[in-house]
Each structure stands twice: as C-alpha cells, then as structure tokens.
Design an enzyme around this catalytic site. Sequence first.
Site, short mmCIF file in Angstrom:
data_model
loop_
_atom_site.label_atom_id
_atom_site.label_comp_id
_atom_site.label_asym_id
_atom_site.label_seq_id
_atom_site.Cartn_x
_atom_site.Cartn_y
_atom_site.Cartn_z
N CYS A 126 24.19 8.46 -11.19
CA CYS A 126 23.37 7.34 -12.04
C CYS A 126 24.37 6.66 -12.84
O CYS A 126 24.44 5.30 -12.97
CB CYS A 126 22.53 8.04 -12.87
N ASP A 127 25.26 7.29 -13.47
CA ASP A 127 26.16 6.88 -14.67
C ASP A 127 27.49 6.87 -14.18
O ASP A 127 28.46 6.09 -14.85
CB ASP A 127 25.98 7.57 -15.57
N CYS A 129 24.27 13.32 -14.62
CA CYS A 129 23.86 12.68 -13.46
C CYS A 129 25.12 11.63 -13.03
O CYS A 129 25.02 10.48 -13.54
CB CYS A 129 22.57 11.80 -13.45
#
Length: 306
Positions: free
Chosen positions: A137-138, A134
């Site tokens: 997300c990261d 992701c």
Amino acid sequence: MEKTKVLIVGSGPAGFTAAIYTSRANLQPVLYEGIEPGGQLTTTTEIENFPGYPEGVDGNRMMADLRRQAERFGADIRTGVVTKVDLSSRPFHVVIDGTKEIETESLIVATGASAKYLGLPSETKFRGMGVSACATCDGFFYRKKDVAVVGGGDTACEEATYLASLCRKVYLIVRKPFLRASKAMQERVFATPNIEILFEHNTAEVLGDDSGVTGALLRRNDGSETTIDISGFFLAIGHHPNTELFAGQLDLDAEGYIAVVPGTSQTSVEGVFAAGDVKDPRYRQAITAAGSGCIAALDCERFLLK
Ligand code: NDP
C-alpha cells in the site's frame, strides 16, 4: 426490524465466496463489508498463486470481480461494520454501526485477521508517518529511499522483495538467526542485492521528527545497539484474528481464532459458521479462504434446510 436468512460478515475471498454460493442457492444473503472492504488482498499487488490466473491478478481486481460475481446472483452487499452480536438464541441479533439492528437465522463469520504491531509507543506515534504494516500500500511513498521491514516469515520476505524494487536499500530486521519463510521466498531475498538482513536484531525504538520516521534504534540479542537511517518502517510480523466481537459467545482457540468442528465450518453455536483467516492460523491463503467460504455456505444451506 430487518430479518435475513443468511448474514455474512466480512468481504475477503471467504465472505464473497460464501455470498456467491448462498445467493445461487436463493438464500438472499446480506453481506456487510466491515472495516476493510475487500479484505487483506486489497493491500497486496499481484496474486500469482490463485488457480485460474496464469498471468497473475491484481488483488483489488480479484476482489472487485468476486463482488460482481456475488451481486450477479442477488447477494446484497452493504457498507457497514458489525458492532455487536447476540448469539444466545436464534434468530441471532446483530447490530450494524451501533444503530441498525438485524435478526438473522444464520451467520457466516469471515472477518479475517489484522496485522500485528510491535507495541512500541514510538511506532504508534509515527504510524502513517513512515510506519506501515502494508508495503504494497505504502511502498510507493519511499521510492529511492532506505526502509526497513521487520519479520522473518513469508510476508516479511515478500514485502522486502517488493520494496527492494522501489527503494534504494531495504533492511530486513529478523529476531532469530534464521528466516522462517519458505525456501523459495528466502532464496528470492538472498538473491536481491539491495536487501541487507540483520539477523538477531530487535527494534528498540522507531526514531523520527516532525517530518516522520528518520531511523530505528536496533538492539542485538547480545545487548549491543545500532542505529539505521530509514524513512519507512514496515511491520510484517504476523496477524491476529478479528474475533473480539465474538469473545465469550463462540469458542476460540488459544490465539483467538474461531474454533470449528474439524473439516467443517461449524462453530460452537449451531447456525454460526466461520470461514477464512478468522478460523485459519495455518494456511491463510486466498484460495483456502475462498474454499472455506464455500464450505461455510454449504454447511449453512444444509442447516437452514433442516
Ligand atoms: P509468520 O507468523 O509466518 O511470521 C512472522 C514473523 O515475524 C516471524 O519471523 C516472527 O519471528 C516475526 N515476529 C513475530 N513477532 C515479532 C516481534 N514482536 N518482533 C520481531 N519479530 C517478530 O507470519 P507471516 O505473515 O509471514 O505469514 C503468515 C502465513 O501466511 C504463513 O503461513 C505464510 O507461509 C503465509 N504466507 C504465504 C505467502 C505466499 O505463499 N505467497 C505470502 C505471505 C504469507 P519468529 O520466527 O522468531 O517467530
């Protein structure tokens, strides 16, 4: 034992839309959020193609709004993971978190799909230490660093473009000599100067040390090998449906997606309905998931009226 008329499993756009419709129909649905509350959209940034948001909307914000909308009509939304189902007779028997048991007259399955990994031991070893599925997300952790994205579809192109806005350089590792992504997405990638596409490359190993990922060993289709220096390794090679719980009880297609009567949400078991990505290997959009949540709710309502 607790008894419900409608039990909804999953909290993406499909599950929440089913909850909005069934609660407005006064069916007092209970919804269990599952492992990833809010579903996949909580791992994305801006959603620009959901009708009604001319300026786009943040994925987390949209899911929070859908949740509030369902709660406004009385949906009972709970934290918990369905760990067992018995669909052999009605009412269906459902176990939550291995302990709590519920009997339900109908079931709406909206458990979605999860990201796929390559299956390399080194990829597993560095998961959470540079390996991620992701980017949104990261990606933040890799600002001004070099990273790689694996895949040639819309997700890979979208994630590569997003990472290119944060990172110094993005390698896009594509196993074929072309991208599978839509034309618009491809053009966006081609127009981004700090994305380098490595066509006809596969990842042989993710390299790293105690600090996490440091590189990747790539193998070209002709057998030659090359190493890239990277701090982040992002997978974007598709998804698999979250249907393990229903194997042997509901008819699934060859890829494990729930089979439904075409044009409806009706599964192979009367009273069990499927909505969203768990039954949709083709479109997988927030709007199509929401639409199929509505269909499941209407099918369920008609079934309960019978
Ligand atoms: P796709 O299945 O479309 O693409 C997967 C990509 O990963 C392909 O390029 C595939 O290669 C590659 N791949 C699969 N397995 C491996 C492997 N083991 N090693 C290396 N590469 C691999 O998945 P997406 O998640 O990209 O998209 C899913 C659906 O969602 C699509 O319909 C897409 O259009 C849609 N989508 C739409 C978006 C939007 O409209 N904004 C955004 C994101 C997704 P190969 O081509 O060789 O099979």
